[in-house]
Design a protein around this motif. Sequence first.
Motif, short mmCIF file in Angstrom:
data_model
loop_
_atom_site.label_atom_id
_atom_site.label_comp_id
_atom_site.label_asym_id
_atom_site.label_seq_id
_atom_site.Cartn_x
_atom_site.Cartn_y
_atom_site.Cartn_z
N ILE A 1 78.88 52.48 57.37
CA ILE A 1 79.72 51.24 58.15
C ILE A 1 78.99 51.10 59.58
CG2 ILE A 1 81.65 52.46 58.72
CD1 ILE A 1 83.04 49.43 58.30
N LEU A 2 78.96 52.24 60.22
CA LEU A 2 78.28 52.31 61.61
C LEU A 2 77.12 51.59 61.56
CD1 LEU A 2 78.67 53.59 64.67
CD2 LEU A 2 77.45 55.71 63.60
N PHE A 3 76.32 51.95 60.61
CA PHE A 3 74.96 51.11 60.40
C PHE A 3 75.07 49.50 60.20
CE2 PHE A 3 74.27 55.53 59.90
CZ PHE A 3 73.43 55.71 60.69
N VAL A 4 76.04 49.37 59.46
CA VAL A 4 76.10 47.85 59.10
C VAL A 4 76.74 47.06 60.19
CG1 VAL A 4 77.90 46.37 57.86
CG2 VAL A 4 76.83 48.41 56.61
N LEU A 5 77.40 47.68 61.02
CA LEU A 5 78.12 47.10 62.28
C LEU A 5 77.21 47.01 63.20
CD1 LEU A 5 81.89 48.64 62.29
CD2 LEU A 5 81.02 46.52 61.47
N GLY A 6 76.38 47.80 63.41
CA GLY A 6 74.89 47.93 64.48
C GLY A 6 74.11 46.63 64.16
N ILE A 7 73.59 46.46 62.72
CA ILE A 7 72.84 45.29 62.32
C ILE A 7 73.57 44.21 62.54
CG2 ILE A 7 71.71 44.36 60.40
CD1 ILE A 7 71.06 47.00 59.45
N ALA A 8 74.94 44.12 62.25
CA ALA A 8 75.74 42.90 62.19
C ALA A 8 75.82 42.22 63.67
CB ALA A 8 77.13 42.98 61.68
N ASN A 9 76.00 43.17 64.59
CA ASN A 9 76.02 43.05 66.07
C ASN A 9 74.88 42.33 66.49
OD1 ASN A 9 78.09 43.29 67.95
ND2 ASN A 9 78.33 45.48 67.36
N CYS A 10 73.80 43.16 65.97
CA CYS A 10 72.43 42.59 66.55
C CYS A 10 72.10 41.13 66.06
CB CYS A 10 71.18 43.69 65.93
SG CYS A 10 69.83 43.30 66.33
N ILE A 11 72.46 41.08 64.70
CA ILE A 11 72.27 39.42 64.24
C ILE A 11 72.97 38.36 65.16
CG2 ILE A 11 72.74 38.18 62.09
CD1 ILE A 11 71.84 40.81 60.58
N SER B 1 73.84 38.78 68.04
CA SER B 1 72.99 38.67 69.20
C SER B 1 71.92 37.82 69.27
CB SER B 1 72.76 39.81 70.07
OG SER B 1 71.72 40.26 69.53
N ILE B 2 71.18 37.75 68.19
CA ILE B 2 70.16 36.82 67.91
C ILE B 2 70.31 35.39 67.70
CG2 ILE B 2 68.13 36.30 66.23
CD1 ILE B 2 68.06 39.31 65.50
N ASP B 3 71.53 35.22 66.57
CA ASP B 3 72.06 34.10 66.63
C ASP B 3 73.50 33.79 66.17
OD1 ASP B 3 72.78 31.50 65.52
OD2 ASP B 3 71.09 31.17 63.90
N PRO B 4 74.49 33.66 67.12
CA PRO B 4 75.87 33.89 66.98
C PRO B 4 76.27 32.66 66.01
CG PRO B 4 75.27 33.38 69.30
CD PRO B 4 74.17 32.95 68.43
N GLU B 5 75.48 31.88 65.60
CA GLU B 5 76.13 31.11 64.40
C GLU B 5 76.10 31.51 62.84
OE1 GLU B 5 77.38 27.70 64.71
OE2 GLU B 5 77.33 28.50 66.91
N ILE B 6 75.02 32.65 62.76
CA ILE B 6 74.98 33.17 61.59
C ILE B 6 76.59 33.99 61.29
CG2 ILE B 6 73.90 34.92 60.05
CD1 ILE B 6 71.30 34.72 61.69
N LYS B 7 76.75 33.77 59.92
CA LYS B 7 78.16 34.44 59.62
C LYS B 7 78.11 35.66 59.01
CE LYS B 7 80.67 31.04 60.80
NZ LYS B 7 81.64 31.05 62.33
N VAL B 8 78.82 36.39 58.89
CA VAL B 8 78.76 37.85 58.91
C VAL B 8 79.62 38.30 57.84
CG1 VAL B 8 78.49 40.38 59.08
CG2 VAL B 8 77.21 38.52 60.64
N VAL B 9 79.66 38.84 56.77
CA VAL B 9 80.51 39.20 55.63
C VAL B 9 80.58 40.68 55.29
CG1 VAL B 9 81.77 38.73 53.53
CG2 VAL B 9 80.07 36.89 54.42
N LEU B 10 81.42 41.50 55.52
CA LEU B 10 81.50 42.64 54.82
C LEU B 10 82.17 42.77 53.39
CD1 LEU B 10 82.95 45.01 57.69
CD2 LEU B 10 80.53 44.18 57.32
N GLY B 11 81.37 43.31 52.40
CA GLY B 11 81.95 43.65 51.20
C GLY B 11 81.83 45.03 50.67
N GLY B 12 82.08 45.26 49.63
CA GLY B 12 81.87 46.47 48.96
C GLY B 12 82.88 47.55 48.94
N PRO B 13 82.97 48.58 48.62
CA PRO B 13 84.20 49.60 48.40
C PRO B 13 85.03 50.02 49.77
CG PRO B 13 82.10 50.70 48.07
CD PRO B 13 81.68 49.35 48.08
N GLN B 14 84.16 49.90 50.88
CA GLN B 14 84.82 50.14 52.06
C GLN B 14 85.63 48.89 52.57
OE1 GLN B 14 85.22 53.04 53.02
NE2 GLN B 14 85.70 53.12 55.25
N ALA B 15 85.23 47.93 52.25
CA ALA B 15 85.62 46.57 52.63
C ALA B 15 86.94 46.08 52.06
CB ALA B 15 84.66 45.45 52.65
#
Lengths: 428, 582
Positions: free
Chosen positions: A71-81, A83-97
């Motif tokens: 999840i730490l890596f997921v959140l890092g990539i999500a943050n970065c994305i 910052s590139i384009d705030p319009e992109i929507k981000v979903v967390l799925g999977g066993p932890q979500a």
Amino acid sequence: MNILLVEINPFIPPATPISIAYIGAFLRSHGFDVNIWNIGENTPFSLQVLHSYIRDFKPRLIGFSTYQRNILFVLGIANCIKSIDPEIKVVLGGPQATFMPSASLEQLTCIDFICRDEGEIALLNIAKALRNRMDNIIVPGNSCRCQDGLFYDGTLVGPYKDLDEYPSPYLHNDLIDFSDLEEAILFTSRGCPYGCVFCYTPNAFKRKVRFHSIDRVMEEIEWIYQKGIRKLWFADPSFSINMERVDRLMGEILRKDLKIKIWLETRADLISEDLLKKMKAAGVYLIAYGLESASESVLENLDKKISLDDMRKAVDLTQKQGIDVELFTQYGLPNESFTDAMKTLQFLKDNHVKIRGNSNSQQMQVYFGTEICNSHEKFGIRPLEKDGPPYISIGKQYETEHLSHDDLKKISAIWEKESLDGAKRKVS
Amino acid sequence: MSDISIKREYVLLNGGIENPSHQEFRERFALLFPCLDISSDIYLLSEDITKDFYKINESLQQVVLFLQRYSFYRINIHPVHPLPPADFMEDTYNSFLRVIGPFNSEGYLHQSVSRIMILPVLLVGQEDTPERLDRPLDFLRDRLMIPSIYIPEGGSAVGFKGIMKSDKERIYLELSKGEWMERVVNTLGVHSVFDDLMTWANAPVEGPLPIPACRALVLSEKDGNIYNCFKTLSPNRPVSNLYYAQSPAELLRTIEVVGHELSDCLVCSVESLALMKDTLKINDREEDGDGISLRLGMELVRREDYGRALEQFDQILGRKGGLEGMGTVLLSKALCHLRRNEMEKAMAALNDAEKQVPSSAMICYYRGLCEFGLRDYIEAIDRFHDALELESDELSLGDVYFYMGLSHINIEEYEDGLTMMIHAEEFPVDKAPVYYYKGICHLGMRKLETALDYLKKALVSKPQEEDLGSIYFHLGLCYKEMERYGDAISELEEAGKAEEGRNDIHNLMGYCYFKLKEHDKAIQCFVRAVEIDPKSAIDYANIGVNLKEKGETEKAIPMFKKALSLDPTIGFAIKHLNEIIG
Ligand code: B12
Ligand code: SF4
């Protein structure tokens, strides 16, 4: 509309990203353009790669398969994305979500949705809403961040009853890149009717089991075979829950004379001598059973509903057929003493199960969605860390009524010493 | 800008103490971070950490800032320097520890490992005894900074072997010559090639995987030079310059444009492995080296570089001393000799292999190939039979049937040959050769129409270019047997285009022209045939026959005489000569 699905774990070699491949195939069948990133140890990936990819593919929606481990890596990539384009929507799925507390993500502004339902349906709902430009609505199957920054839970919609309605992640698709994969992961069913208290499957799949048809499974096996992959893992939670069906499946593999090597996981009370014979003939070389603990009293508390006698019989029958046996075991279980934990180790030795691969024991991990996580005090679990991030569950940072942190370390060291392969597990 | 992901960066802190460009270096160095792989290693090389402490510290701080911003990155920092005085060393590393402290907490709270690790490489000086190293090494271990040591050329490795406490702690033996930084970078570089080869050799994927390219950069603080492979440092072939690039984008572009030649990486892998011999010994990692040699050998076999493949296999066998457990290696060695037509050596390797793996289908198959190479086709057929009876997943059944068929064809057992080719066809093998030999079998069995069909089928099944001559030739032969000489000549002309230098093509074409009574053309063909093979008695005789048919008996006589001087047994030459001279 373009959708990107991501599976990342920089600690293990890349494996078949089967969950997101299912979701990807489903979304494609609804007219969305889907790509998958499968990032494992040694997969070349950098900030620069990420930037140029996002710029080229221009996804509107990005979904992550989320585990406690990544999840730490997921959140890092999500943050970065974002910052590139705030319009992109981000979903967390999977066993932890699935069972993650919504409040935990409120301060993490990079996340827009948490998938609470079957991934295929939940993500399709989001994708459709975005396609129809309905931002900021509460989408069924998900918890959604709304304009006030808070998460609101959408209604649960439930999954398709007939699994074959989900298009195959394999057939007619190039979703999975096999170039650096050794083994294909297959599901012939989803869900499990049992209710082991440490397991997330019962709550996630509401203790119902749904099956793919044998025809569909065979079609996938033949497709994978043609791709040159000869190793299969049936990752169903309880593969032989319907023994007659498994018997037919093995019969089909035999009839097609496919030379494949198969390993699978199932319960010790769901096999028979005849079935094992057929499995062996069809290429099953390894069966991993869930033993968990070899102390009757501990087992009883786990609601596993399996006896040590069943276990012994299953191990013996399987080994007699020339099929390797692995036993999933855990320590640090509710009500378990040091002596109980040692009984488990002894059980493996007494039953000639080699301590390697999945038979390397591990401390129980308390994940969101499990009965133990929901009421850990009742189970005598005492978390060590009170100030951890709310999206991280207790995991293995706990002591129990009977086992201190040091005891757990000691047990871990004893298992590690007995391990024949440096304690390398395949599955958690 | 396209996709770069650098796994290792070697930073030469060689700018001197009062280096005015250090500020600029710091800024530019950080510009490259986005190119780093999400799991990467940065080596900071200093000849004297007491002077360069602030540079290492600043670099570390920059990395920390980057990691704080991008939580999907994990970076290992390796300060590489001679051992400083104990107090200085402890203060320095304690301060590093403070810098990375927040990441240790982050790792703990996320139930994971820290995203930054400090893994120092300490250069051992002449006076640094193993005992003197105990304190600094333990100091680092206690703080979870896994230490490694570097023993320069000329330094004695004796005594150091036992001091490393886990397989993560390394001993680097210097493997290179040149300036200090050059030697260290080359040595670390060779080790990293070895590490990549380890991952490559242990990848669970069966079948060929490309040899890994380094994905490394060397940066020189002094002049700003950037090298995209450690091997380009000594010949000073930078690909770019930190200080001269106008913009970050330009900097990245220049690095990206200069790619690696993968064949160079293969050569480098082979060389690096050879250089690591002593280092592997002192690190107790010779088994790892053998694993790589085996996979590398296989890769070289795949690239048909049998000479160098043999070096890898011999390396393993040489080190092992005995042959126990060496079945696979010996088999691979046999294959190399086979491909180099060294049948005796191949047989010797197979005999050794058999002692390790008795009753192996692969050994029987390779033996069959040896016998085939030695032209003992009957023996070859027996060995292929054995291979089939023993069964093995490794065996390519298509190939076994194919060579078995070919052996039968070579002893003119066309029916058996055909049966084998039919079997071969059921497996994934190249279809063109199978159709060709099925054609040959039918020709041998005088089923000429069917033979024609198969030969034509071979032609449209993407045959290898070098096989075209034979296919057309046999088509010609079929037509000739059917007495369709015009058709035969057309095919033979194609055969001639594909393989002009084959004497039998001209000979057969000459025969067809003779049958069509086109004696001048026939003569031209036979003349070409003797040009190619001046010892071809039969072609001189054929020229004679055609001249005689044309009534040019005087010219024919020397041709018959020449033919008979080369081969006195040619009956028709004797007969024609007698007819002319009475
Ligand atoms: C197969 C499997 C694997 C495979 C493949 C994983 C994959 N899914 O592609 C491999 C071997 C790679 C693997 C690895 C690991 N696994 Co695993 N794995 C499983 C297993 C056996 C089946 C998972 C599965 O595919 N089920 C079928 C699919 C259809 O269901 P699903 O994964 O639950 O996904 C559903 C939803 O979660 C959702 N969904 C999933 N992904 C996404 C993504 C998006 C965007 C959306 C919207 C929805 C969505 O949709 C799916 C359909 O409803 C489960 C145990 C189980 N019985 O479920 C453990 C399990 C998921 N694994 C687990 C763990 C811990 C791991 C590892 C950390 C092990 C390790 N030590 O490295 C790694 C982590 C991998 C990573 N990326 O970080 C835990 C997860 C616990 C947690 N909360 O983190 C589980 C639950 C086992 C357990 N201990 O209870 N695993
Ligand atoms: S541990 Fe196995 S049997 Fe128990 S609930 Fe989970 S999947 Fe079912």
